[in-house]
Design a protein around this motif. Structure first.
Motif, short mmCIF file in Angstrom:
data_model
loop_
_atom_site.label_atom_id
_atom_site.label_comp_id
_atom_site.label_asym_id
_atom_site.label_seq_id
_atom_site.Cartn_x
_atom_site.Cartn_y
_atom_site.Cartn_z
N GLU A 181 0.74 -1.10 0.14
CA GLU A 181 0.02 0.00 0.01
C GLU A 181 0.90 1.33 0.01
OE1 GLU A 181 -2.91 -0.05 3.30
OE2 GLU A 181 -3.69 -1.76 2.72
N GLY A 182 0.29 2.35 -0.87
CA GLY A 182 1.29 3.51 -0.95
C GLY A 182 1.48 3.84 -2.30
N GLY A 183 1.88 5.04 -2.45
CA GLY A 183 2.03 5.77 -3.66
C GLY A 183 3.71 6.11 -3.96
N ALA A 184 3.87 7.34 -4.20
CA ALA A 184 5.18 7.70 -4.66
C ALA A 184 6.17 7.82 -3.40
CB ALA A 184 5.24 9.44 -5.09
N ALA A 204 7.87 4.23 -3.43
CA ALA A 204 8.23 3.80 -4.78
C ALA A 204 9.55 3.35 -4.69
CB ALA A 204 8.20 4.91 -5.85
N PRO A 205 10.58 4.00 -4.06
CA PRO A 205 11.98 3.47 -4.00
C PRO A 205 12.20 2.05 -3.25
CG PRO A 205 11.99 5.64 -3.31
CD PRO A 205 10.45 5.41 -3.22
N THR A 206 11.42 1.85 -2.37
CA THR A 206 11.42 0.37 -1.86
C THR A 206 10.74 -0.66 -2.61
OG1 THR A 206 11.08 1.29 0.23
CG2 THR A 206 10.53 -1.00 0.05
N VAL A 207 9.70 -0.02 -3.44
CA VAL A 207 9.11 -1.11 -4.67
C VAL A 207 10.07 -1.31 -5.53
CG1 VAL A 207 7.44 -1.26 -6.35
CG2 VAL A 207 6.76 -0.39 -4.15
N HIS A 208 10.84 -0.33 -6.08
CA HIS A 208 11.81 -0.62 -7.13
C HIS A 208 12.99 -1.76 -6.56
CE1 HIS A 208 14.47 0.49 -10.50
NE2 HIS A 208 15.44 0.56 -9.60
N SER A 209 13.20 -1.44 -5.50
CA SER A 209 14.17 -2.26 -4.78
C SER A 209 13.82 -3.79 -4.79
CB SER A 209 14.81 -1.96 -3.56
OG SER A 209 15.44 -0.72 -3.47
N ILE A 210 12.52 -3.88 -4.34
CA ILE A 210 11.91 -5.32 -4.37
C ILE A 210 12.04 -5.84 -5.70
CG2 ILE A 210 9.96 -6.67 -3.92
CD1 ILE A 210 9.48 -4.62 -1.26
N VAL A 227 11.17 -9.88 -7.46
CA VAL A 227 9.97 -10.12 -6.71
C VAL A 227 8.65 -9.31 -7.45
CG1 VAL A 227 8.44 -10.05 -4.61
CG2 VAL A 227 10.77 -10.73 -4.39
N PRO A 228 7.55 -9.70 -8.08
CA PRO A 228 6.57 -8.97 -8.67
C PRO A 228 6.01 -8.23 -7.51
CG PRO A 228 6.64 -11.25 -9.47
CD PRO A 228 7.51 -11.51 -8.48
N VAL A 229 5.57 -7.09 -7.88
CA VAL A 229 4.79 -6.21 -6.85
C VAL A 229 3.63 -5.78 -7.42
CG1 VAL A 229 4.86 -4.18 -5.35
CG2 VAL A 229 6.90 -5.56 -5.46
N LEU A 230 2.53 -5.92 -6.66
CA LEU A 230 1.16 -5.15 -6.80
C LEU A 230 1.03 -4.09 -6.11
CD1 LEU A 230 -1.62 -5.40 -8.13
CD2 LEU A 230 -2.30 -6.96 -6.34
N GLY A 231 0.84 -2.96 -6.48
CA GLY A 231 0.67 -1.58 -6.01
C GLY A 231 -0.87 -1.66 -5.51
N ALA A 256 0.15 6.78 -9.22
CA ALA A 256 0.32 5.60 -10.22
C ALA A 256 1.24 5.49 -11.11
CB ALA A 256 -1.18 5.74 -10.89
N LYS A 257 1.76 6.79 -11.41
CA LYS A 257 2.72 6.82 -12.45
C LYS A 257 4.14 6.56 -11.87
CE LYS A 257 0.86 9.98 -15.74
NZ LYS A 257 1.03 11.50 -16.34
N ALA A 258 4.25 6.81 -10.52
CA ALA A 258 5.38 6.60 -9.64
C ALA A 258 5.51 5.09 -9.51
CB ALA A 258 5.36 7.21 -8.38
N LEU A 259 4.51 4.31 -9.14
CA LEU A 259 4.63 3.05 -8.88
C LEU A 259 4.87 2.32 -10.12
CD1 LEU A 259 1.56 2.60 -6.44
CD2 LEU A 259 3.77 2.54 -6.01
#
Length: 289
Positions: free
Chosen positions: A119-122, A125-131, A136-140, A172-175
């Motif tokens: 859960e979360g947006g911009a 995003a840095p943590t999502v990118h690292s994962i 690992v596939p990530v669903l925002g 959404a764009k950041a994710l």
């Protein structure tokens, strides 16, 4: 479902390109997952909503990583041919990257998830990118984010004014840039959800977000009215009233036991002839009757 092949993130993204709506349902245990797979669902989300739905909490905040691993593993056993996404629960991805990776690893290795949801947006995003870079596939998940319900002031519709709409679009764009394969939009106005879906190349999965999303997700227990004190929700359509059938069935069982209608002769097992005489002596059973 016989012959079914699980989706992957490439196929999921292509479903948006092909205008093929994506069906998602939550499931929290083996029988629910098995039934969902047999019904042909595209994707199962093991949501931290299990806190409200099956653990009796008043929010998702108390749900632990151990809870998510336990329920994800049960779902994976029930739906061996379905793509499974499991939530990272409250505060399990806001510390160090090492800690976050450990938590993600548990969901994937112990919970047998194919992807994780965050859960979360911009701001994440840095943590999502690292994962994602770690494989690992990530669903925002943006809009109403239940883990932040105390901060945002309750379960409120998102995207009602221009400022909020712009924030959601930018999130959404950041994710998308961070590498998520799809985004859940929860309780977002239909107009803003449609705008987000048009502006990003990855699928949007709506829950209370209108008709412009690339797919829909609902909670298993909402779809089936599988609860005692069901609360109607405007964005939900129920397709069966399982709760009432369960309650009526158990009530009938209680009544039949109380009246000794159950078990009947058809439900009991007989010993070989003469067993009681052999155990207690010939004529014992007759003398005590």
């Amino acid at each position: 479902m016989a012959g079914k092949q699980a989706l992957n993130i490439v196929k999921i993204k292509k479903m948006k390109q092909d205008a093929n709506p994506i069906t998602v349902i939550t499931a929290y245990d083996y029988p629910s997952a098995k039934l969902a797979e047999e019904a042909g669902i595209d994707m199962i989300l093991v949501g931290d909503s299990l806190g409200n739905v099956v653990l009796g909490y008043d929010s998702t905040v108390p749900v632990t990583l151990d809870d998510m691993v336990y329920h994800s593993r049960a779902v994976a056993r029930g739906a061996e041919h379905t793509f499974i996404v499991t939530d990272l629960p409250f505060m399990t991805y806001h510390g160090s990257l090492d800690e976050t990776f450990r938590n993600v690893r548990r969901l994937m290795q112990e919970g047998h998830a194919h992807a994780v949801k965050m859960e979360g947006g911009a701001e994440i995003a840095p943590t999502v990118h690292s994962i994602v870079q770690a494989g690992v596939p990530v669903l925002g998940h943006i809009g109403l984010t239940p883990q932040s319900v105390n901060q945002i002031g309750g379960y409120r519709i998102q995207g009602k004014d221009e400022k909020d709409a712009r924030r959601l679009i930018e999130d959404a764009k950041a994710l998308e840039r961070a590498g998520v394969f799809a985004i859940v939009l929860e309780l977002v106005t239909e107009e803003v959800s449609a705008a987000i879906s048009a502006e990003i190349s990855i699928p949007t999965i709506g829950i209370g977000a209108g008709r412009g999303c690339d797919g829909q997700v609902l909670v298993f227990h909402d779809v089936l009215k599988y609860t005692s004190d069901y609360r109607e929700k405007r964005f939900v359509k129920t397709y069966a009233n399982i709760g009432e059938q369960i309650r009526n069935g158990i009530s009938e069982y209680v009544n039949e036991v109380k009246t000794r209608a159950f078990p009947a002769e058809v439900h009991v097992f007989a010993a070989e002839e003469g067993v009681i005489d052999q155990l207690y002596g010939k004529g014992k059973a007759e003398s005590e009757s």
